[in-house]
Write a protein that holds these residues in place. Structure first.
Motif, mmCIF file in Angstrom:
data_model
loop_
_atom_site.group_PDB
_atom_site.id
_atom_site.type_symbol
_atom_site.label_atom_id
_atom_site.label_comp_id
_atom_site.label_asym_id
_atom_site.label_seq_id
_atom_site.Cartn_x
_atom_site.Cartn_y
_atom_site.Cartn_z
ATOM 1 N N LYS A 1 64.790 52.236 19.480
ATOM 2 C CA LYS A 1 65.204 52.422 20.869
ATOM 3 C C LYS A 1 66.701 52.704 20.944
ATOM 4 N N PHE A 2 67.050 53.613 21.835
ATOM 5 C CA PHE A 2 68.427 54.054 22.074
ATOM 6 C C PHE A 2 69.082 54.612 20.820
ATOM 7 N N SER A 3 68.280 55.185 19.922
ATOM 8 C CA SER A 3 68.803 55.841 18.737
ATOM 9 C C SER A 3 69.637 57.044 19.175
ATOM 10 N N SER A 4 70.650 57.362 18.424
ATOM 11 C CA SER A 4 71.496 58.504 18.782
ATOM 12 C C SER A 4 70.991 59.806 18.156
ATOM 13 N N THR A 5 69.773 59.801 17.648
ATOM 14 C CA THR A 5 69.210 60.975 16.994
ATOM 15 C C THR A 5 68.268 61.697 17.949
ATOM 16 N N SER A 6 68.616 62.916 18.323
ATOM 17 C CA SER A 6 67.806 63.650 19.295
ATOM 18 C C SER A 6 66.412 63.985 18.772
ATOM 19 N N SER A 7 66.227 63.984 17.458
ATOM 20 C CA SER A 7 64.889 64.259 16.921
ATOM 21 C C SER A 7 63.909 63.127 17.239
ATOM 22 N N ASN A 8 64.410 61.979 17.707
ATOM 23 C CA ASN A 8 63.557 60.859 18.105
ATOM 24 C C ASN A 8 63.058 60.989 19.538
ATOM 25 N N ILE A 9 63.489 62.025 20.248
ATOM 26 C CA ILE A 9 63.103 62.245 21.641
ATOM 27 C C ILE A 9 62.125 63.414 21.703
ATOM 28 N N LEU A 10 60.936 63.155 22.249
ATOM 29 C CA LEU A 10 59.917 64.192 22.409
ATOM 30 C C LEU A 10 59.818 64.554 23.886
ATOM 31 N N SER A 11 59.915 65.830 24.175
ATOM 32 C CA SER A 11 59.972 66.260 25.564
ATOM 33 C C SER A 11 59.138 67.518 25.761
ATOM 34 N N PRO A 12 58.491 67.669 26.871
ATOM 35 C CA PRO A 12 58.273 66.693 27.945
ATOM 36 C C PRO A 12 57.077 65.800 27.619
ATOM 37 N N ARG A 13 57.049 64.622 28.240
ATOM 38 C CA ARG A 13 55.932 63.700 28.131
ATOM 39 C C ARG A 13 55.704 63.074 29.509
ATOM 40 N N VAL A 14 54.440 62.784 29.818
ATOM 41 C CA VAL A 14 54.098 62.176 31.110
ATOM 42 C C VAL A 14 53.450 60.821 30.845
ATOM 43 N N PHE A 15 54.030 59.787 31.406
ATOM 44 C CA PHE A 15 53.528 58.416 31.298
ATOM 45 C C PHE A 15 52.057 58.351 31.698
ATOM 46 N N ARG A 16 51.229 57.658 30.906
ATOM 47 C CA ARG A 16 49.806 57.450 31.218
ATOM 48 C C ARG A 16 49.591 55.998 31.595
ATOM 49 N N GLY A 17 49.088 55.768 32.771
ATOM 50 C CA GLY A 17 48.820 54.410 33.222
ATOM 51 C C GLY A 17 48.955 54.346 34.725
ATOM 52 N N SER A 18 49.475 53.230 35.210
ATOM 53 C CA SER A 18 49.693 53.110 36.647
ATOM 54 C C SER A 18 50.974 52.343 36.920
ATOM 55 N N ILE A 19 51.550 52.662 38.060
ATOM 56 C CA ILE A 19 52.730 51.956 38.563
ATOM 57 C C ILE A 19 52.244 51.136 39.751
ATOM 58 N N ARG A 20 52.375 49.825 39.666
ATOM 59 C CA ARG A 20 51.937 48.943 40.751
ATOM 60 C C ARG A 20 53.150 48.588 41.603
ATOM 61 N N TYR A 21 52.984 48.761 42.896
ATOM 62 C CA TYR A 21 54.119 48.562 43.794
ATOM 63 C C TYR A 21 53.651 48.121 45.166
ATOM 64 N N ASP A 22 54.586 47.575 45.908
ATOM 65 C CA ASP A 22 54.394 47.294 47.323
ATOM 66 C C ASP A 22 55.173 48.361 48.069
ATOM 67 N N ALA A 23 54.511 49.017 49.000
ATOM 68 C CA ALA A 23 55.170 50.040 49.813
ATOM 69 C C ALA A 23 55.218 49.536 51.243
ATOM 70 N N GLY A 24 56.272 49.854 51.900
ATOM 71 C CA GLY A 24 56.338 49.386 53.274
ATOM 72 C C GLY A 24 57.531 49.922 54.005
ATOM 73 N N SER A 25 57.744 49.273 55.090
ATOM 74 C CA SER A 25 58.859 49.678 55.929
ATOM 75 C C SER A 25 59.517 48.444 56.486
ATOM 76 N N CYS A 26 60.751 48.608 56.779
ATOM 77 C CA CYS A 26 61.509 47.545 57.408
ATOM 78 C C CYS A 26 61.869 48.038 58.803
ATOM 79 N N GLY A 27 61.579 47.219 59.786
ATOM 80 C CA GLY A 27 61.877 47.571 61.177
ATOM 81 C C GLY A 27 63.364 47.455 61.393
ATOM 82 N N ASN A 28 63.774 46.893 62.465
ATOM 83 C CA ASN A 28 65.168 46.511 62.513
ATOM 84 C C ASN A 28 65.376 45.270 63.346
ATOM 85 N N GLY A 29 64.749 44.217 62.818
ATOM 86 C CA GLY A 29 64.986 42.902 63.370
ATOM 87 C C GLY A 29 66.188 42.299 62.664
#
Length: 168
Positions: free
Chosen positions: A58-86
């Protein structure tokens, strides 16, 4: 991954980057029709952009360790919402200002099909609405539990692939 110790608040309209690292492989897709930084998924609350795979230290300074492009496989779990203005404002979240914010549990699910893997995956997301990201699920080359380190930074990951000090 189980839920994070602390969820990551991403204000609507801003970008947040993530680096998932494990000694075993995190699976990803090798798109032929996208470049790194191009939109891969969008669910109306959050956009996921094509990122990179990291093959060695991780964080190696060798560009040959970076493969591009790649798309993450899985899911991102999140809470989505809004804030009023109380009141509260600035960087209010459902945790810091529960009387003003309403969030609902959601997940951006990426394709489980195909792919290869590496020990790390870097990618950026853009919040279209205020979000609290609290977990990732991902496909691994190994069955069972594994230790995963999650690094994050505001803004894009590009130009910070080798700079550990830019990540928390």
């Amino acid at each position: 991954l189980n839920g994070f110790d602390t969820s990551i608040f991403v204000r609507g309209g801003t970008t947040q980057s993530f680096y998932l690292y494990t000694p075993n492989k995190i699976m990803y897709l090798k798109p032929t029709n996208l470049a790194s930084g191009e939109l891969a998924y969008n669910d109306g609350n959050v956009q996921l952009f094509a990122g990179v795979g990291v093959t060695e230290v991780k964080f190696s300074s060798t560009s040959s360790n970076i493969l591009s492009p790649r798309v993450f496989r899985g899911s991102i779990r999140y809470d989505a919402g809004s804030c009023g203005n109380g009141i509260c404002d600035k960087s209010e979240t459902s945790s810091t200002c529960p009387s003003d914010c309403t969030f609902t549990e959601q997940a951006l699910q990426m394709s489980p099909d195909g792919g290869s893997g590496a020990i790390g995956a870097m990618f950026s997301v853009k919040a279209l609405n205020n979000l609290e990201i609290y977990s990732f699920d991902f496909y691994s080359a190994r069955n069972g539990n594994d230790q995963v380190q999650v690094y994050t930074r505001p803004g894009p990951y590009a130009s910070f692939e080798f700079d550990e000090s830019a990540w928390t």
